[in-house]
Write an enzyme that holds these catalytic residues in place. Structure first.
Site, PDB file in Angstrom:
ATOM      1  N   ASP A 106       0.862  -1.118   0.089  1.00 20.14           N
ATOM      2  CA  ASP A 106       0.197   0.069  -0.024  1.00 20.14           C
ATOM      3  C   ASP A 106       0.938   1.327   0.065  1.00 20.14           C
ATOM      4  O   ASP A 106       0.300   2.403   0.460  1.00 20.14           O
ATOM      5  CB  ASP A 106      -1.047   0.138   1.079  1.00 20.14           C
ATOM      6  CG  ASP A 106      -1.768  -1.064   1.384  1.00 20.14           C
ATOM      7  OD1 ASP A 106      -2.093  -1.714   0.273  1.00 20.14           O
ATOM      8  OD2 ASP A 106      -1.896  -2.010   2.310  1.00 20.14           O
ATOM      9  N   GLU A 107       1.961   1.092  -0.647  1.00 18.89           N
ATOM     10  CA  GLU A 107       2.953   2.484  -0.740  1.00 18.89           C
ATOM     11  C   GLU A 107       2.475   3.445  -1.685  1.00 18.89           C
ATOM     12  O   GLU A 107       3.023   4.248  -1.619  1.00 18.89           O
ATOM     13  CB  GLU A 107       4.520   2.007  -0.738  1.00 18.89           C
ATOM     14  CG  GLU A 107       5.153   1.067   0.072  1.00 18.89           C
ATOM     15  CD  GLU A 107       4.793  -0.488  -0.127  1.00 18.89           C
ATOM     16  OE1 GLU A 107       4.130  -0.617  -1.054  1.00 18.89           O
ATOM     17  OE2 GLU A 107       5.602  -1.171   0.449  1.00 18.89           O
TER      18      GLU A 107
ATOM     19  N   LYS B  15       2.135   2.187  -5.163  1.00 19.32           N
ATOM     20  CA  LYS B  15       2.970   1.673  -6.468  1.00 19.32           C
ATOM     21  C   LYS B  15       2.146   1.989  -7.787  1.00 19.32           C
ATOM     22  O   LYS B  15       2.641   2.433  -8.400  1.00 19.32           O
ATOM     23  CB  LYS B  15       3.193   0.320  -6.260  1.00 19.32           C
ATOM     24  CG  LYS B  15       4.151  -0.185  -5.243  1.00 19.32           C
ATOM     25  CD  LYS B  15       4.464  -1.392  -5.177  1.00 19.32           C
ATOM     26  CE  LYS B  15       3.375  -2.394  -4.610  1.00 19.32           C
ATOM     27  NZ  LYS B  15       2.829  -1.893  -3.178  1.00 19.32           N
TER      28      LYS B  15
ATOM     29  N   GLY C 215      -4.153  -4.114  -4.536  1.00 22.93           N
ATOM     30  CA  GLY C 215      -5.218  -3.123  -5.008  1.00 22.93           C
ATOM     31  C   GLY C 215      -4.291  -1.924  -5.358  1.00 22.93           C
ATOM     32  O   GLY C 215      -4.003  -1.117  -4.414  1.00 22.93           O
ATOM     33  N   HIS C 216      -4.036  -1.816  -6.694  1.00 24.05           N
ATOM     34  CA  HIS C 216      -3.314  -0.619  -7.060  1.00 24.05           C
ATOM     35  C   HIS C 216      -4.212   0.703  -7.516  1.00 24.05           C
ATOM     36  O   HIS C 216      -4.832   0.379  -8.540  1.00 24.05           O
ATOM     37  CB  HIS C 216      -2.299  -0.917  -8.316  1.00 24.05           C
ATOM     38  CG  HIS C 216      -1.176  -1.821  -7.657  1.00 24.05           C
ATOM     39  ND1 HIS C 216      -0.318  -2.356  -8.695  1.00 24.05           N
ATOM     40  CD2 HIS C 216      -0.666  -2.251  -6.469  1.00 24.05           C
ATOM     41  CE1 HIS C 216       0.531  -3.191  -7.924  1.00 24.05           C
ATOM     42  NE2 HIS C 216      -0.011  -3.149  -6.770  1.00 24.05           N
ATOM     43  N   THR C 217      -4.131   1.663  -7.005  1.00 24.01           N
ATOM     44  CA  THR C 217      -5.157   2.838  -6.932  1.00 24.01           C
ATOM     45  C   THR C 217      -4.237   3.882  -7.913  1.00 24.01           C
ATOM     46  O   THR C 217      -3.309   4.173  -7.752  1.00 24.01           O
ATOM     47  CB  THR C 217      -5.399   3.428  -5.689  1.00 24.01           C
ATOM     48  OG1 THR C 217      -5.859   2.464  -4.920  1.00 24.01           O
ATOM     49  CG2 THR C 217      -6.404   4.376  -5.730  1.00 24.01           C
TER      50      THR C 217
ATOM     51  N   ARG D 273       3.652 -28.467  -6.966  1.00 24.48           N
ATOM     52  CA  ARG D 273       3.470 -29.034  -8.465  1.00 24.48           C
ATOM     53  C   ARG D 273       2.169 -29.940  -8.607  1.00 24.48           C
ATOM     54  O   ARG D 273       1.925 -30.621  -9.429  1.00 24.48           O
ATOM     55  CB  ARG D 273       4.454 -30.161  -8.649  1.00 24.48           C
ATOM     56  CG  ARG D 273       6.049 -29.393  -8.548  1.00 24.48           C
ATOM     57  CD  ARG D 273       7.163 -30.256  -8.384  1.00 24.48           C
ATOM     58  NE  ARG D 273       6.878 -30.665  -6.892  1.00 24.48           N
ATOM     59  CZ  ARG D 273       7.734 -31.600  -6.335  1.00 24.48           C
ATOM     60  NH1 ARG D 273       8.892 -31.991  -6.993  1.00 24.48           N
ATOM     61  NH2 ARG D 273       7.426 -32.132  -5.152  1.00 24.48           N
TER      62      ARG D 273
ATOM     63  N   GLN E 157       2.284  -5.877  -3.264  1.00 21.63           N
ATOM     64  CA  GLN E 157       2.570  -5.886  -2.023  1.00 21.63           C
ATOM     65  C   GLN E 157       3.810  -5.114  -1.606  1.00 21.63           C
ATOM     66  O   GLN E 157       4.310  -4.223  -2.162  1.00 21.63           O
ATOM     67  CB  GLN E 157       2.609  -7.308  -1.494  1.00 21.63           C
ATOM     68  CG  GLN E 157       1.298  -7.976  -1.504  1.00 21.63           C
ATOM     69  CD  GLN E 157       0.725  -8.601  -2.709  1.00 21.63           C
ATOM     70  OE1 GLN E 157       1.633  -9.261  -3.358  1.00 21.63           O
ATOM     71  NE2 GLN E 157      -0.473  -8.313  -3.264  1.00 21.63           N
TER      72      GLN E 157
ATOM     73  N   SER F  68       5.860  12.713  -3.582  1.00 20.11           N
ATOM     74  CA  SER F  68       4.047  12.434  -4.135  1.00 20.11           C
ATOM     75  C   SER F  68       3.413  13.459  -2.709  1.00 20.11           C
ATOM     76  O   SER F  68       3.590  13.203  -1.570  1.00 20.11           O
ATOM     77  CB  SER F  68       3.710  11.047  -3.983  1.00 20.11           C
ATOM     78  OG  SER F  68       2.188  11.418  -4.262  1.00 20.11           O
TER      79      SER F  68
ATOM     80  N   GLY G  50       0.074  13.913  -3.073  1.00 23.05           N
ATOM     81  CA  GLY G  50      -1.625  13.765  -3.055  1.00 23.05           C
ATOM     82  C   GLY G  50      -1.717  12.661  -4.203  1.00 23.05           C
ATOM     83  O   GLY G  50      -0.692  11.940  -4.832  1.00 23.05           O
TER      84      GLY G  50
END
Ligand code: IMP
Length: 423
Positions: free
Chosen positions: A13-14, A16, A40-42, A143, A224, A412, A414
């Protein structure tokens, strides 16, 4: 030809998704290398907010190809809803989005197994997103898994049945009360498989090798964060893939000596969702303020994220494991309004002062040692140049750079693409 790598340095949640989106215009190919719909990439741009789960974050840009690599695990049902959610953007997904045949499939029973395993763990639960990630990677390394390429085989349904039957026996073994209607879940799964088939399945390692020969630029996108890595994270409270730089090599088939820049993303403070140790967690007003101002709620599960101060011991560890060459600091705007800021520069570990991440960082073993820095009051969200940033923020940035020995190139302020300051 360039191959660069972008990954998170904390517990996920950085931000990315935002940075990949900002960087994508510089690359021909964006390739996801691990994880699955637990991510979840916002992305926010032009007043639109969109969350991507399995699809690489370059999908909104005109001229690039987005690859889902062999290291990713795909849930066709979640993937279908992701594709449906993109319909309104009129993207040419057939030509922009391609999938490795070697990526593993998350079956409905993998999700059920995740739920059964977590329920059985009781208080010791991992706090999984329950998307079937752990059981799918277990079948991969055991496997037994089904891969995207298997969809093209004549006996795909029989293979599916054999694995799902095995999973049902395993669910019964857990002896927990999990309610489910498998025929319904399977109907949904096979409908979603038909949608998945509309996209191209490729041998992505070969595609990427040829792309490199043609001089194409590639950005490998991680999901992640490094402290959730199955080997180097806070085990067992981790995810089931290698979220660190090595994961890009195994998750895409890219050789280590081809990777040039390693972009490390971190938040100006720290968050964690789910269980597990978090030495700098703040249980008081400061943590609450970070959660509120930073809107720290999971984009996949909606869970409130735990918040705390920046941990330079953990950050240095992640920088070292990944060979980070450039840092990007996210959400600096969330720290506006604090009189002083605490930064953890060492740990008291069983009575001894240490500067590295030890085997065990549970509360009973580790107490953070803080340095206090001046805070700033100004609202940063409208600022557009490094020069205009408050002096105390510049001091904060320089303090981190000196401590970790790697430059911070982007700050960043915002969520929007435009709220990105290049240093
Ligand atoms: P799983 O990967 O869903 O099994 O979750 C394992 C642990 O990793 C849990 O603590 C999750 O909250 C955490 N986790 C998984 N994916 C993410 C993510 O994308 N961001 C933050 N935490 C995550």
């Amino acid at each position: 030809m360039t191959v660069d790598l972008l990954l998170g340095l904390q517990w996920g949640d950085e931000g990315k998704g935002k940075i990949v989106d900002v960087l994508t215009s510089q690359y021909d190919i964006i390739a996801r290398f691990q994880g699955g719909p637990n991510a979840g990439h916002t992305l926010e741009f032009d007043g639109i907010k969109h969350v991507l789960r399995t699809i690489p974050s370059g999908i909104f840009h005109q001229n690039n190809i987005n690859i889902i690599g062999n290291g990713v695990v795909i849930d066709p049902v979640v993937f279908k809803s992701e594709i449906d959610g993109l319909a309104k953007f009129n993207l040419d997904l057939q030509s922009k989005l391609i999938i490795s045949r070697k990526a593993h499939l998350i079956l409905p029973t993998h999700r059920l197994l995740d739920a059964a395993s977590e329920t059985a763990k009781g208080k010791a639960k991992i706090g999984s997103t329950l998307k079937g990630i752990g059981p799918t990677y277990m079948d991969k390394t055991g496997r037994n898994g089904l891969r995207v390429g298997d969809i093209e085989l004549a006996d795909f349904k029989e293979r599916y049945r054999a694995l799902a039957d095995k999973h049902e026996a395993m669910i019964a073994f857990y002896d927990v009360n999990i309610q489910y209607n498998l025929p319904e879940l399977e109907k949904e799964f096979f409908e979603a498989i038909e949608d998945l088939k509309k996209l191209s399945f490729i041998d992505s390692e070969e595609y990427l090798a040829q792309a490199q020969k043609k001089g194409k630029s590639i950005l490998c996108e991680g999901a992640q964060g490094s402290l959730l890595d199955v080997d180097f994270g806070t085990y067992p409270f981790v995810t089931s893939s290698n979220t660190t730089a090595a994961g890009a090599c195994t998750g895409l088939g890219i050789a280590p000596n081809k990777i040039k820049e390693v972009y490390g993303i971190f938040k100006a403070y720290t968050t964690r969702v789910g269980s597990g140790p978090f030495p700098t967690e703040d249980f008081g007003a400061a943590g609450d303020m970070m959660a509120k101002t930073g809107n720290e709620f999971g984009s996949v599960t909606g869970r409130k994220r735990r918040c705390g101060w920046l941990d330079l011991v953990a950050l240095k560890y992640a920088i070292q494991i990944n060979g980070v060459t450039q840092l990007m600091m996210m959400k600096a705007d969330v720290l506006s309004g604090f009189d002083t800021l605490k930064v953890c520069t060492a740990y008291n570990y069983k009575g001894e002062v240490i500067h590295h991440l030890p085997y065990n960082i549970e509360e009973e073993n580790v107490t953070p040692i803080y340095t206090e820095l001046r805070g700033w009051q100004a609202d940063l969200t409208g600022m557009t140049s490094y020069d205009s940033l408050p002096l105390a923020l510049k001091d904060y940035i320089e303090f981190i750079e000196r401590a970790v020995g790697v430059p911070i190139k982007i700050v960043s302020v915002g969520p929007d693409r435009k709220q990105t300051i290049m240093k």
